[in-house]
Structure formats: C-alpha cells, structure tokens
Design an enzyme around this catalytic site. Structure first.
Site, PDB file in Angstrom:
ATOM      1  N   LYS A  13       1.064  -1.027   0.062  1.00 54.49           N
ATOM      2  CA  LYS A  13       0.061   0.177   0.060  1.00 54.49           C
ATOM      3  C   LYS A  13       0.882   1.167   0.275  1.00 54.49           C
ATOM      4  O   LYS A  13       1.807   1.350   0.272  1.00 54.49           O
ATOM      5  CB  LYS A  13      -0.696   0.384   1.184  1.00 54.49           C
ATOM      6  CG  LYS A  13      -2.008  -1.242   1.100  1.00 54.49           C
ATOM      7  CD  LYS A  13      -3.077  -1.051   2.352  1.00 54.49           C
ATOM      8  CE  LYS A  13      -3.934  -2.007   2.097  1.00 54.49           C
ATOM      9  NZ  LYS A  13      -5.289  -1.993   3.392  1.00 54.49           N
ATOM     10  N   TYR A  53     -11.989  -3.625  -3.641  1.00 54.43           N
ATOM     11  CA  TYR A  53     -12.979  -4.320  -2.480  1.00 54.43           C
ATOM     12  C   TYR A  53     -14.074  -4.615  -2.412  1.00 54.43           C
ATOM     13  O   TYR A  53     -14.362  -5.564  -2.079  1.00 54.43           O
ATOM     14  CB  TYR A  53     -12.681  -3.323  -1.150  1.00 54.43           C
ATOM     15  CG  TYR A  53     -11.421  -3.000  -0.885  1.00 54.43           C
ATOM     16  CD1 TYR A  53     -10.802  -3.695  -0.039  1.00 54.43           C
ATOM     17  CD2 TYR A  53     -10.735  -1.810  -1.297  1.00 54.43           C
ATOM     18  CE1 TYR A  53      -9.412  -3.518   0.726  1.00 54.43           C
ATOM     19  CE2 TYR A  53      -9.282  -1.808  -0.204  1.00 54.43           C
ATOM     20  CZ  TYR A  53      -8.942  -2.874   0.753  1.00 54.43           C
ATOM     21  OH  TYR A  53      -7.308  -2.718   1.038  1.00 54.43           O
ATOM     22  N   ASN A 155      -1.789  -0.452   7.224  1.00 53.90           N
ATOM     23  CA  ASN A 155      -1.180  -1.327   7.632  1.00 53.90           C
ATOM     24  C   ASN A 155      -0.585  -2.268   6.325  1.00 53.90           C
ATOM     25  O   ASN A 155      -0.101  -3.225   6.609  1.00 53.90           O
ATOM     26  CB  ASN A 155      -2.636  -2.096   7.495  1.00 53.90           C
ATOM     27  CG  ASN A 155      -3.710  -2.735   6.693  1.00 53.90           C
ATOM     28  OD1 ASN A 155      -3.465  -2.429   6.212  1.00 53.90           O
ATOM     29  ND2 ASN A 155      -4.584  -3.096   7.494  1.00 53.90           N
ATOM     30  N   HIS A 158      -1.499  -5.373   1.129  1.00 50.67           N
ATOM     31  CA  HIS A 158      -3.192  -6.072   1.423  1.00 50.67           C
ATOM     32  C   HIS A 158      -2.792  -7.242   0.535  1.00 50.67           C
ATOM     33  O   HIS A 158      -1.349  -7.570  -0.098  1.00 50.67           O
ATOM     34  CB  HIS A 158      -3.999  -5.777   0.080  1.00 50.67           C
ATOM     35  CG  HIS A 158      -4.788  -6.661  -0.684  1.00 50.67           C
ATOM     36  ND1 HIS A 158      -6.106  -6.403  -0.035  1.00 50.67           N
ATOM     37  CD2 HIS A 158      -4.781  -6.958  -1.050  1.00 50.67           C
ATOM     38  CE1 HIS A 158      -6.718  -7.152  -0.348  1.00 50.67           C
ATOM     39  NE2 HIS A 158      -6.728  -7.612  -1.364  1.00 50.67           N
ATOM     40  N   GLU A 169      -9.702 -10.678  -7.749  1.00 48.46           N
ATOM     41  CA  GLU A 169      -7.650  -9.969  -7.632  1.00 48.46           C
ATOM     42  C   GLU A 169      -7.093  -9.830  -8.291  1.00 48.46           C
ATOM     43  O   GLU A 169      -7.102  -8.505  -9.053  1.00 48.46           O
ATOM     44  CB  GLU A 169      -7.878  -9.534  -6.062  1.00 48.46           C
ATOM     45  CG  GLU A 169      -8.503  -9.160  -5.286  1.00 48.46           C
ATOM     46  CD  GLU A 169      -8.868  -9.182  -3.485  1.00 48.46           C
ATOM     47  OE1 GLU A 169      -9.072  -8.888  -2.676  1.00 48.46           O
ATOM     48  OE2 GLU A 169      -7.119  -9.940  -3.540  1.00 48.46           O
TER      49      GLU A 169
HETATM   50  P1  GDP Z   1      -7.696  -7.372   5.620  1.00 48.81           P
HETATM   51  O1  GDP Z   1      -8.377  -8.227   4.515  1.00 48.81           O
HETATM   52  O2  GDP Z   1      -6.370  -8.017   6.585  1.00 48.81           O
HETATM   53  O3  GDP Z   1      -6.768  -6.013   4.808  1.00 48.81           O
HETATM   54  O4  GDP Z   1      -8.923  -6.286   5.954  1.00 48.81           O
HETATM   55  P2  GDP Z   1     -10.196  -6.050   5.669  1.00 48.81           P
HETATM   56  O5  GDP Z   1     -10.201  -6.717   4.297  1.00 48.81           O
HETATM   57  O6  GDP Z   1     -11.558  -6.508   6.411  1.00 48.81           O
HETATM   58  O7  GDP Z   1     -10.413  -4.864   5.271  1.00 48.81           O
HETATM   59  C1  GDP Z   1      -9.721  -4.169   4.299  1.00 48.81           C
HETATM   60  C2  GDP Z   1      -8.624  -2.659   5.022  1.00 48.81           C
HETATM   61  O8  GDP Z   1      -9.824  -1.628   5.278  1.00 48.81           O
HETATM   62  C3  GDP Z   1      -7.217  -2.864   6.079  1.00 48.81           C
HETATM   63  O9  GDP Z   1      -6.729  -3.203   5.483  1.00 48.81           O
HETATM   64  C4  GDP Z   1      -8.000  -0.973   6.062  1.00 48.81           C
HETATM   65  O10 GDP Z   1      -7.013  -0.702   6.200  1.00 48.81           O
HETATM   66  C5  GDP Z   1      -9.423  -0.712   6.776  1.00 48.81           C
HETATM   67  N1  GDP Z   1      -9.661  -1.328   8.148  1.00 48.81           N
HETATM   68  C6  GDP Z   1     -10.805  -2.749   8.179  1.00 48.81           C
HETATM   69  N2  GDP Z   1     -10.692  -2.683   8.975  1.00 48.81           N
HETATM   70  C7  GDP Z   1     -11.535  -0.534   9.896  1.00 48.81           C
HETATM   71  C8  GDP Z   1     -11.673  -1.006  10.893  1.00 48.81           C
HETATM   72  O11 GDP Z   1     -12.161  -0.876  11.871  1.00 48.81           O
HETATM   73  N3  GDP Z   1     -11.676   0.557  10.991  1.00 48.81           N
HETATM   74  C9  GDP Z   1     -10.984   1.372   9.994  1.00 48.81           C
HETATM   75  N4  GDP Z   1     -10.277   3.093  10.130  1.00 48.81           N
HETATM   76  N5  GDP Z   1     -10.201   0.692   9.564  1.00 48.81           N
HETATM   77  C10 GDP Z   1     -10.043  -0.711   8.939  1.00 48.81           C
HETATM   78 MG    MG Z   2      -9.795  -7.867   3.675  1.00 52.77          MG
END
Ligand code: GDP
Ligand code: MG
Length: 200
Positions: A13, A53, A155, A158, A169
């Site tokens: 990222k 997403y 973080n 991805h 993807e």
């Molecule tokens: P990943 O697969 O571990 O990247 O997580 P997800 O697919 O659930 O979410 C996608 C991205 O959205 C994450 O990598 C974070 O950058 C962001 N994100 C997810 N959950 C949260 C949350 O509860 N709060 C905030 N501020 N950002 C979030």
């Molecule tokens: Mg995810």
C-alpha cells in the site's frame, strides 16, 4: 487437489512504499519459498479501489458491521447503526488511502499461497497483529486511532483473504500476459518427491 501453482494477490500500500519497505516485504515472501509471477507499480484510481474491495460483494456489510461492533466494545456510539452505510464510509476512506500514491501490485505463487501469505502478512490491525508478521513488525496503527481520525487503518499491505478473492483480484489487476510461468531452481527442493541428483 493440492496445487503447487496456487496464486494470490498482494499489494504494498502507499504507506509501505513511503516507508521504504518494498524490499523488506518482498523478502518475506521470497524467504518463505513463494515465487513472484507478476509485479508492477501503479497509482490506483478510486474506481479501481472500489472494484478491488467489492470483488467480495458483501465487503461493505461485513466491514461495516465489524467497525460498528468495535465502537460499541469501546463504549462509544457508532456514527450509524446501518452496516451498509458504515461500510460505505470505510470504503471511501480506503479510496483516499489507496489512491494517495503508487502501490506495488504483485502475484505470488506456491502451495497454499493464499493461506501462507495471510499468515506472513498478519492480522488487519497492526496494534494486535502478531510480532513476526509484516503488519506486526513494521507499523503501529490501531482501529481506535484510525476510527477517531476517520481514516482507514494503515497496515502497509493488502493480501487476498481467500482463494475466490485471490482469483478475482488477480484478474482485476493483471492481464494474462503480465503473469509469467517459469521455473525456479529451488522448486526442486521444495516439491520434488525423490530429491534425486544432489549427491555426485
Ligand atoms: P484485510 O483483508 O486484513 O486487509 O482487512 P479487511 O478486508 O477487513 O479490510 C480492508 C482494509 O480496510 C484494511 O486493511 C484496513 O486498511 C481497513 N479497515 C478494515 N477494518 C477497519 C476498521 O475497523 N477501521 C478502520 N479505520 N479501517 C479498517
Ligand atoms: Mg480483506
């Protein structure tokens, strides 16, 4: 069937690139034995991020419900009780984050690639990601701070969540000709049944 050619999608990222961590992140996957079969640097558009997403059509409701829950756990009122509305808000913050600069899009291949890459990457929230993972070793953000500042959790990376997500993807980010089939010498050591040809 257990495929040695399972593929997964990974993106460094914008914060990963600004923190000079491209090499460090690639090294983690190389060290583990995975094979890089596609790589490019792109500045994503909002549309690409949305499509990325929403390869999981339930993304908004899942991530929305999760954030509403985490507000409640902290004893705070969520901005809305509707997961879809909250999910749209998270998606909008992700567009700002992911389209803020270049990302490095990659495709990695190997046995159990999707599962192993997720383990190497670590949990979504750097505050609670295990030490030894990429998110647990190189960054310190939290849901608490990111939600307070109304932005996406930073973080670094991805990685596809499951095999279905990975397939969609990869198709979204790479054309067929950008993915290269080739052999690495080390694959003999990783996968050969008999390990012939070592002793002279
Ligand atoms: P990943 O697969 O571990 O990247 O997580 P997800 O697919 O659930 O979410 C996608 C991205 O959205 C994450 O990598 C974070 O950058 C962001 N994100 C997810 N959950 C949260 C949350 O509860 N709060 C905030 N501020 N950002 C979030
Ligand atoms: Mg995810």
């Amino acid at each position: 069937m257990t495929s040695k050619k399972e593929r997964t999608f990974v993106a460094v990222k914008p914060d990963g690139i600004q923190r000079n961590l491209i090499g460090e992140i690639i090294k983690r996957f190389e060290n583990r034995g995975l094979k890089l079969v596609g790589i490019k640097m792109v500045v994503p558009t909002d549309e690409q991020i949305e499509a990325h997403y929403l390869v999981n059509p339930d993304f908004k409701t899942i991530v929305g419900a999760k954030t509403i829950e985490s507000y409640k756990k902290k004893g705070e009122n969520p901005p809305t009780e509707d997961p879809e509305t909250q999910g749209q808000f998270v998606l909008d913050t992700l567009k700002k984050y992911m389209a803020s600069g270049p990302i490095v899009a990659m495709c990695w291949e190997g046995v159990h690639a999707v599962e192993i890459v997720r383990k190497v990457v670590g949990g979504t929230e750097p505050r609670s990601s295990d030490v030894g993972t990429i998110r647990g070793d190189y960054v310190i953000d939290s849901y608490q701070l990111a939600d307070t500042d109304q932005r996406a959790v930073r973080n670094l990376i991805h990685a596809s969540g499951d095999k279905g997500e990975a397939e969609k993807e990869i198709e979204l980010w790479f054309s067929k000709s950008e993915l290269i089939d080739y052999r690495l010498v080390q694959e003999q050591m990783l996968y050969d049944v008999n390990l012939d040809g070592i002793l002279e």
